[in-house]
Design a protein around this motif. Structure first.
Motif: not given
Length: 203
Positions: A182-203
């Motif tokens: 992602g670009w600067l501005g929190g996009y990479n943090f958001q991707w980390a949290w969102s992808s972690g949440w998505a995987a966490g729902q099924v792990c």
């Protein structure tokens, strides 16, 4: 910067401008442009515009910076020449860019003296130096100061909903381990949290 250019630009450390910085890659698919702050440092260039463009830059390629993108530098200098030809060229240029940068640009381009004594050709050279500065960095600061990394696990190998590896049941990849940048501005943090949440729902 390589050593020679670094010596020339070292006096500019700490100078910042609102710039338009673009990549100039051979592959047009990676061409990008950012309008943000650019900072001269004791080692080269930094600031949001440079951090952003670094995701598109590849070693050996140039970047192009416009350091006064909202000004037609030639026309501004022509108008200053008509209004007050006795004014020093670096003084007139410092109405557009910071004074230290104006002095450095005039010295680098070999343009000095009063505006009245300068040809249009010389003024156009300054225009190019300000708004079409093409520079070829020789490297980056590396992982020590990296804001974001590129590359990673191919998204085609992952389930889009769960981030599970399609070919290895029970294995998941999230965040910057995946080839998502992602670009600067929190996009990479958001991707980390969102992808972690998505995987966490099924792990």
């Amino acid at each position: 910067f390589e050593a020679g250019l670094l010596e020339t630009l070292a006096p500019l450390a700490g100078v910042a401008v609102e710039a338009r910085v673009a990549s100039a890659p051979a592959e047009k698919t990676r061409k990008a442009r950012f309008d943000e702050a650019m900072l001269f440092t004791h080692r080269g260039l930094s600031g949001p515009a440079i951090l952003q463009i670094s995701s598109y830059w590849r070693e050996g390629e140039p970047i192009v910076a416009a350091m006064a993108p909202d000004h037609d530098v030639f026309e501004v200098l022509k108008a200053a020449k008509a209004a007050n030809g006795r004014q020093a060229v670096h003084t007139a240029l410092s109405q557009i860019v910071p004074r230290r940068l104006a002095e450095n640009l005039c010295a680098r381009e070999g343009v000095a003296g009063n505006l009245a004594d300068l040809s249009d050709k010389a003024l156009r050279r300054l225009d190019q130096a300000v708004n079409a500065w093409t520079v070829k960095p020789v490297g980056s600061e590396g992982y020590r100061t990296a804001e974001v990394t590129l590359g990673g696990i191919d998204t085609a190998a992952l389930d889009q909903q769960t981030l599970a590896v399609k070919s290895v049941p029970g294995l998941y990849f999230i965040g910057e381990a995946v080839d998502v940048t992602g670009w600067l501005g929190g996009y990479n943090f958001q991707w980390a949290w969102s992808s972690g949440w998505a995987a966490g729902q099924v792990c």
